[in-house]
Design an enzyme around this catalytic site. Structure first.
Site, PDB file in Angstrom:
ATOM      1  CB  THR A   1     -51.420  11.999  83.984  1.00 35.54           C
ATOM      2  OG1 THR A   1     -50.278  11.768  83.126  1.00 35.54           O
ATOM      3  CG2 THR A   1     -50.979  12.836  85.160  1.00 35.54           C
TER       4      THR A   1
ATOM      5  CB  THR B   1     -45.134  11.819  64.430  1.00 42.16           C
ATOM      6  OG1 THR B   1     -45.977  11.595  65.564  1.00 42.16           O
ATOM      7  CG2 THR B   1     -43.684  11.558  64.834  1.00 42.16           C
TER       8      THR B   1
ATOM      9  CG  ASP C   1     -64.362  20.709  66.258  1.00 39.37           C
ATOM     10  OD1 ASP C   1     -64.864  21.305  65.277  1.00 39.37           O
ATOM     11  OD2 ASP C   1     -63.969  19.521  66.216  1.00 39.37           O
TER      12      ASP C   1
ATOM     13  CG  ASP D   1     -46.088  15.628  76.245  1.00 39.29           C
ATOM     14  OD1 ASP D   1     -45.858  15.829  75.033  1.00 39.29           O
ATOM     15  OD2 ASP D   1     -46.291  14.483  76.709  1.00 39.29           O
TER      16      ASP D   1
ATOM     17  CB  SER E   1     -39.935  13.791  72.314  1.00 42.45           C
ATOM     18  OG  SER E   1     -40.563  12.566  72.468  1.00 42.45           O
TER      19      SER E   1
ATOM     20  CB  THR F   1     -52.783  19.095  75.389  1.00 39.57           C
ATOM     21  OG1 THR F   1     -53.096  18.006  74.503  1.00 39.57           O
ATOM     22  CG2 THR F   1     -53.075  20.395  74.663  1.00 39.57           C
TER      23      THR F   1
ATOM     24  CG  PHE G   1     -57.213   3.062  75.426  1.00 38.21           C
ATOM     25  CD1 PHE G   1     -55.892   3.152  75.013  1.00 38.21           C
ATOM     26  CD2 PHE G   1     -57.931   1.911  75.130  1.00 38.21           C
ATOM     27  CE1 PHE G   1     -55.290   2.115  74.312  1.00 38.21           C
ATOM     28  CE2 PHE G   1     -57.335   0.871  74.424  1.00 38.21           C
ATOM     29  CZ  PHE G   1     -56.018   0.973  74.006  1.00 38.21           C
ATOM     30  CD  GLU G   2     -52.734   6.604  78.048  1.00 39.44           C
ATOM     31  OE1 GLU G   2     -52.927   7.406  78.988  1.00 39.44           O
ATOM     32  OE2 GLU G   2     -52.119   6.925  77.001  1.00 39.44           O
TER      33      GLU G   2
END
Lengths: 307, 312
Positions: free
Chosen positions: B143, B46, B222, B230, B11, B228, B147-148
């Protein structure tokens, strides 16, 4: 230094023109650069082939609206260059005017790209838009001799003519004018070309003063693309650091141009091989390799103050 | 300096640092030639209150690639991709990579398989089979977050042993280098740290095989940062380039530069927001240009431990 530039120029996937030529060096010098890509092409149009898409005036407006809705439309500089579309250019003018209302100190650096060597290479109907709408809102402009003559309707045959043309351009709006190249006879011989600059100041007591400079720049026997875009970006940077000293700003700008161009032509000849003219891909500016020169250019061109 | 050229398809945002805006400058600062195809042009990321812009279609992507090919300049050492929302776009990317690998069999494809985080997908579900069956098999460096990695392998990670097994499964799918950029595993330094892991199974030119698995404890911050991931993928590209058979060092440099950029960013964001106020997305934009020196030469502040290593 917190200094934010909005640059509205072309994007090429490969190579260094437009935003590809302007953003990296400005970022290397610590400027925050927001960039709107007016087109996305595979490469510049000097290659055998080029393909891509253009941004319409409406799409430009939509992007600007996004910035405005978030209330982050606050810039110290706007930078524009090559454009082919009058409605796009007129939208740029509207945006610059609004940004100037948001920040009255905004400096608009404009390369009024119209043509060179006696002929226009953009559609003719851009000329009145530049003359009547764009140049009047510009603060710094970087025309070549042809563009300066076109905008003022006056020919340049002598240095005196050039000074008069720059004064006419001041009267149209910009306080800083640099004629990036001219046909005036160089004192250092025909391996050089003559550039001139003029900066108008208002003293605290209200009186006006103008600093004018002349620079003789070594010619290089090759066609470079993107050098004008790099020049305007670096003039932005160096006039930022030397706002009242056009002599030094020009020396730094022309010097960094020299270093980048020398590195580029040297590499291009290496790639092309002996006796062969380098191709457009081979002549792409050696931008990332010139980082140290961009950060701190050794002065190799001297500007002479002229009256 | 050796010429290395990256094609990055990500993007573009007018303002801020995500996608190509996050990846290109640091790679250029490190001397890489970066060709960039902008998959979208948005005003900003976004996470802001508002965002506006235009997307590139798969057809338009193909047109741009055709321009590069017609000029015979489609020669790259690296490809880098990240966040994508469109299956036909992703499939066109796969076709392009296959062609570029034919043009240069030594090409390294660095892929951030962006699917989601913290147990939920944030891209359309139909991207998963494309990543699993077409993208990851072509990737050389991957990378994923936890979860991925779980989604791609169908396995859950509860222990370090699970993580190692999942990384081995990912190797079997294609990539020789896998970095789990963040996990829920417990750090020995406590809950102010998150755990990242890496695994490399390289076959060198002389036929020897090098295998390395590493563990990193990374200080948590926090705040929600965007871009980050990317930056991480881009910097991992750079540091594995300089340390191709030493994942430990490549990861230490990468995690360290992330730390410096993030620290500078959160300090500035808190200053801008004022005491007791949470910084806004605009204020939390990465302090990228201000971090140039750290990008060029990151002081090592995050250390990786070897879990296992072998050469045979």
């Amino acid at each position: 230094m917190e200094c934010r530039v909005l640059s509205i120029q072309s994007h090429v996937v490969r190579g260094y023109v437009g935003n590809k030529s302007a953003s990296f060096p400005l970022q290397v010098l610590g400027f925050e650069v927001d960039s709107i890509n007016s087109v996305q092409f595979s490469n510049h149009t000097g290659y055998s082939h080029w393909k891509g898409q253009v941004l319409t005036a409406d799409e430009l407006h939509v992007l600007y609206e996004g910035i405005k809705l978030n209330n982050v439309h606050h810039y110290d500089y706007v930078l524009t260059g090559y454009t082919r579309d009058t409605s796009f250019l007129e939208m740029v003018v509207d945006i610059v005017q609004e940004l100037k209302r948001a920040n009255p100190n905004l400096v608009y650096v404009c390369d009024p790209v119209l043509g060179d060597h006696g002929s226009m290479y953009v559609p003719q109907n851009l000329y009145p838009v530049y003359k009547n709408k764009v140049v009047p809102v510009a603060d710094i402009i970087t025309p070549n001799q042809f563009e300066a003559e076109l905008l003022t309707g006056k020919n340049i045959s002598t240095q005196k003519d050039a000074v008069e043309v720059m004064d006419l351009l001041h009267a149209m709006g910009p306080d800083t004018v640099v004629i990036t190249s001219s046909d005036l006879p160089p004192r250092l011989g025909d391996r050089f070309l003559v550039s001139l600059g003029s900066q108008r100041h208002v003293r605290p007591d209200g009186s006006r003063t103008t600093q004018r400079v002349r620079i003789e720049v070594p010619k290089v026997d090759a066609v470079f693309v993107g050098t004008g875009d790099l020049f305007a970006a670096m003039l932005l940077a160096w006039t930022h650091h030397y706002p009242n000293d056009l002599k030094t700003a020009c020396e730094k700008t022309f010097s960094v141009m020299h270093h980048v161009i020398q590195r580029t032509i040297s590499y291009a000849h290496d790639l092309a091989g002996p006796g062969r003219r380098p191709s457009p891909p081979q002549l792409e500016l050696r931008m990332v390799q010139s980082k140290a020169d961009i950060e701190d250019p050794a002065i190799v061109t001297e500007a002479t103050v002229i009256s | 300096m050796q010429e290395r050229r990256v094609l990055s398809i990500q993007s573009h945002v007018v303002r801020g640092y995500v996608g190509n805006k996050s990846a290109v400058f640091p790679l250029q600062v490190l001397g890489f030639e970066v060709d960039s195809i902008n998959s979208v042009q948005f005003s900003n990321h976004t996470g802001y209150a508002h965002w506006k812009g235009q997307v590139l279609t798969a057809e338009e992507l193909n047109v741009l690639y055709e321009g590069i090919k017609l000029n015979n300049v489609h020669h790259y050492d690296y490809i880098l991709t990240g966040y994508s929302r469109d299956t036909s776009f992703l499939e066109t990317v796969v076709d392009i990579i296959k062609e570029l690998k034919k043009a240069n069999p030594g090409l390294v494809y660095v892929c951030d398989p962006v699917l989601g985080d913290q147990g939920a997908m944030y891209v359309p579900e139909n991207l998963l089979p494309v990543y699993k069956n077409k993208v990851v098999p072509l990737a050389d460096i991957l990378t994923p977050n936890q979860f991925e990695a779980e989604l791609l392998t169908g396995r859950t990670i509860r222990t370090a042993a699970d993580a190692v097994q999942v990384m081995d499964l990912l190797h079997d799918m294609g990539p020789e280098t896998v970095v789990l950029t963040s996990t829920d595993l417990l750090s020995k330094h406590g809950d102010q740290f998150l755990v990242a892991l890496g695994s490399q199974k390289i076959k060198k030119a002389d036929g020897t095989r090098v295998s390395q698995k590493i563990w990193m404890d990374i200080p948590k911050v926090d705040a929600v940062f965007v871009g980050t991931g990317d930056l991480f993928a881009a910097m991992l590209l750079a540091w594995t380039h300089h340390h191709p058979a030493d994942l430990k060092t490549a990861c230490e440099k990468t995690a360290s530069v992330m730390h410096h950029v993030i620290q500078r960013t959160i300090a500035y964001a808190n200053e801008m927001a004022g005491p007791g106020k949470r910084p806004s997305p605009a204020q939390l934009e990465l302090r990228m240009v201000q971090s140039k020196a750290d990008i060029e030469n990151p002081a090592t502040v995050v250390r990786a431990e070897l879990l296992e290593t072998s050469v045979h």
